[in-house]
Scaffold this motif. Structure first.
Motif, PDB file in Angstrom:
ATOM      1  N   SER A  31       0.820  -1.206   0.000  1.00  0.00           N
ATOM      2  CA  SER A  31       0.000   0.000   0.000  1.00  0.00           C
ATOM      3  C   SER A  31       0.860   1.265   0.000  1.00  0.00           C
ATOM      4  O   SER A  31       0.616   2.207  -0.764  1.00  0.00           O
ATOM      5  N   ALA A  32       1.892   1.260   0.854  1.00  0.00           N
ATOM      6  CA  ALA A  32       2.781   2.430   0.918  1.00  0.00           C
ATOM      7  C   ALA A  32       3.528   2.639  -0.398  1.00  0.00           C
ATOM      8  O   ALA A  32       3.927   3.765  -0.725  1.00  0.00           O
ATOM      9  N   CYS A  33       3.719   1.547  -1.143  1.00  0.00           N
ATOM     10  CA  CYS A  33       4.448   1.631  -2.419  1.00  0.00           C
ATOM     11  C   CYS A  33       3.510   1.914  -3.586  1.00  0.00           C
ATOM     12  O   CYS A  33       3.969   2.050  -4.733  1.00  0.00           O
ATOM     13  N   GLY A  34       2.202   1.966  -3.326  1.00  0.00           N
ATOM     14  CA  GLY A  34       1.246   2.235  -4.395  1.00  0.00           C
ATOM     15  C   GLY A  34       1.008   1.079  -5.335  1.00  0.00           C
ATOM     16  O   GLY A  34       0.672   1.278  -6.515  1.00  0.00           O
ATOM     17  N   ALA A 240      11.678  -6.827  -1.555  1.00  0.00           N
ATOM     18  CA  ALA A 240      11.415  -7.146  -2.962  1.00  0.00           C
ATOM     19  C   ALA A 240      10.283  -6.291  -3.507  1.00  0.00           C
ATOM     20  O   ALA A 240      10.355  -5.770  -4.633  1.00  0.00           O
ATOM     21  N   CYS A 241       9.232  -6.111  -2.705  1.00  0.00           N
ATOM     22  CA  CYS A 241       8.089  -5.286  -3.124  1.00  0.00           C
ATOM     23  C   CYS A 241       8.527  -3.840  -3.358  1.00  0.00           C
ATOM     24  O   CYS A 241       8.185  -3.227  -4.374  1.00  0.00           O
ATOM     25  N   THR A 242       9.302  -3.289  -2.429  1.00  0.00           N
ATOM     26  CA  THR A 242       9.749  -1.896  -2.530  1.00  0.00           C
ATOM     27  C   THR A 242      10.601  -1.662  -3.772  1.00  0.00           C
ATOM     28  O   THR A 242      10.369  -0.711  -4.546  1.00  0.00           O
ATOM     29  N   LEU A 243      11.601  -2.520  -3.975  1.00  0.00           N
ATOM     30  CA  LEU A 243      12.506  -2.335  -5.111  1.00  0.00           C
ATOM     31  C   LEU A 243      11.785  -2.520  -6.445  1.00  0.00           C
ATOM     32  O   LEU A 243      12.033  -1.793  -7.412  1.00  0.00           O
ATOM     33  N   LEU A 244      10.867  -3.502  -6.494  1.00  0.00           N
ATOM     34  CA  LEU A 244      10.142  -3.740  -7.735  1.00  0.00           C
ATOM     35  C   LEU A 244       9.157  -2.604  -8.014  1.00  0.00           C
ATOM     36  O   LEU A 244       9.027  -2.158  -9.157  1.00  0.00           O
ATOM     37  N   ALA A 245       8.486  -2.123  -6.980  1.00  0.00           N
ATOM     38  CA  ALA A 245       7.548  -1.009  -7.158  1.00  0.00           C
ATOM     39  C   ALA A 245       8.283   0.232  -7.668  1.00  0.00           C
ATOM     40  O   ALA A 245       7.799   0.939  -8.570  1.00  0.00           O
ATOM     41  N   ASP A 246       9.462   0.512  -7.114  1.00  0.00           N
ATOM     42  CA  ASP A 246      10.264   1.647  -7.580  1.00  0.00           C
ATOM     43  C   ASP A 246      10.626   1.493  -9.054  1.00  0.00           C
ATOM     44  O   ASP A 246      10.565   2.455  -9.840  1.00  0.00           O
ATOM     45  N   CYS A 247      11.013   0.281  -9.428  1.00  0.00           N
ATOM     46  CA  CYS A 247      11.354  -0.003 -10.829  1.00  0.00           C
ATOM     47  C   CYS A 247      10.147   0.218 -11.737  1.00  0.00           C
ATOM     48  O   CYS A 247      10.257   0.844 -12.798  1.00  0.00           O
ATOM     49  N   MET A 248       8.984  -0.272 -11.304  1.00  0.00           N
ATOM     50  CA  MET A 248       7.761  -0.145 -12.111  1.00  0.00           C
ATOM     51  C   MET A 248       7.373   1.319 -12.317  1.00  0.00           C
ATOM     52  O   MET A 248       6.819   1.687 -13.349  1.00  0.00           O
TER      53      MET A 248
END
Length: 281
Positions: A31-34, A240-248
C-alpha cells in the motif's frame, strides 16, 4: 516504467509458513508503495507460469524459490518485458532485482554452535536438490565441520523434502548412525525428526541435540524449543516489493540487489554430547 500497479507473487512451495511470511511482508509494504500484491502458489497444480504471466494488467512479478532460479521462467519474463524481483536466488545475479540472505554463512554459524558445544558426530538433513538454497546450506555445514579438521560422515547425510513427514521418515536411519547432534535444513524437518526420536525413546537434547533453519512458528513450540536460523522472510518480501515497485514507477533500477541479514535464535535444543550416546531402550 509500467502503468499497471499489479504485482504477481509466484510460489511453487509446499511450506505454508514460508509462503505466508513472504507474502505478508510484501503485502504490508504494498500500500505504501502504491501497488497491489496477488499471490499464486502453483505447487501441486497444473497451472503454467506462462498463463499467469499472460494475465492482463500485470505490472511486475516477484519470484520465490525455486522459481527464482528457473531460467525458463526468467526467459519468459524477459521476453514479455515484465520487471521482476527474485527472492533467495542463487544463480544469475545480474538478472532482475535480487533479494537474499547469506544461506551459507548462516548454516556455517549455526553448525558452529554444535561444534562449540563439543559435538563432532553431527548429522545433516538436507533439503531437496531442486532448491539451490539446500546446496548452500549443505556447503555451509560442511565448511563448519572442516574447521575442526573433520568431515561429514556419509552415513549421517540424508535428504528430505522440507516437510515434517520427511524428517520423521529419515529419523530411524539417522539415529542408527548414532549422531550426537543434527542440523536440519529447515524447521519442518526438524519437527518431524524430534517427534520420531521422542517416540523411539530418545531424550532431546540429552542424547541428541538439534538445530534448524527458518524460525517458523513450530520452532518455539517444539520440545525442546528449537535453536534455529531466523530467515527474515517478511523483510525479504517487503524489500522485494519496494525495489520492484520503484522499478515499475521508473524510480528504481531493473537490475539491483539487496542483502537482508539473518539472526541466530538460541533456545534450548543444544546440550553438550553425552560421554556415550546410549541407544534407546
Amino acid at each position: 516504467m509500467t502503468s499497471s500497479t499489479r504485482i504477481l507473487m509466484l510460489f511453487d512451495n509446499m511450506n505454508r509458513d514460508y509462503v505466508t511470511r513472504l507474502q505478508s511482508g510484501a503485502t504490508r509494504k504494498a500500500s505504501a508503495c502504491g501497488v497491489t500484491i496477488e499471490a499464486e502458489n502453483i505447487h501441486g497444480t497444473d497451472r503454467s507460469v506462462e498463463s499467469l504471466l499472460d494475465s492482463p494488467g500485470l505490472g511486475g512479478v516477484i519470484l520465490t524459490a525455486p522459481l527464482c532460479d528457473d531460467r525458463h521462467v526468467l526467459l519468459q519474463l524477459e521476453k514479455r518485458g515484465i520487471p521482476f524481483a527474485r527472492i533467495a536466488s542463487m544463480l544469475d545475479p545480474g538478472r532482475g532485482i535480487t533479494v537474499s540472505m547469506d544461506e551459507y554463512e548462516a548454516s556455517r554459524e549455526i553448525t558452529g554452535l554444535l561444534l562449540e558445544a563439543g559435538h563432532r558426530r553431527i548429522a545433516i538433513i538436507r533439503g531437496p536438490r531442486s532448491h539451490l538454497a539446500s546446496m548452500r546450506r549443505y556447503n555451509g555445514f560442511t565448511a563448519a565441520m572442516g574447521t575442526k579438521g573433520g568431515r561429514a560422515d556419509p552415513a549421517l547425510i540424508v535428504e528430505g523434502d522440507f516437510t515434517p513427514e520427511s524428517g520423521k521418515q529419515l529419523a530411524s536411519k539417522l539415529l542408527a548412525g548414532r549422531p550426537t547432534a543434527i542440523f536440519s535444513s529447515n524447521d519442518g524437518m526438524a519437527a518431524g525428526f524430534v517427534q520420531a526420536a521422542r517416540a523411539a525413546g530418545y531424550s532431546l537434547p540429552g542424547q541428541v541435540s538439534i538445530v534448524g533453519f527458518d524460525d517458523d512458528p513450530v520452532a518455539k513450540t517444539l520440545n525442546p524449543p528449537l535453536t534455529t536460523v531466523r530467515q527474515p522472510l517478511e523483510e525479504m518480501g517487503a524489500t522485494a516489493c519496494t525495489l520492484l515497485a520503484d522499478c515499475m514507477k521508473g524510480a528504481g533500477k531493473s537490475v539491483a540487489h539487496a542483502d537482508v541479514p539473518y539472526t541466530i535464535v538460541e533456545r534450548s535444543s543444544i546440550a553438550p554430547p553425552a560421554t556415550a550416546t546410549a541407544s534407546a531402550a
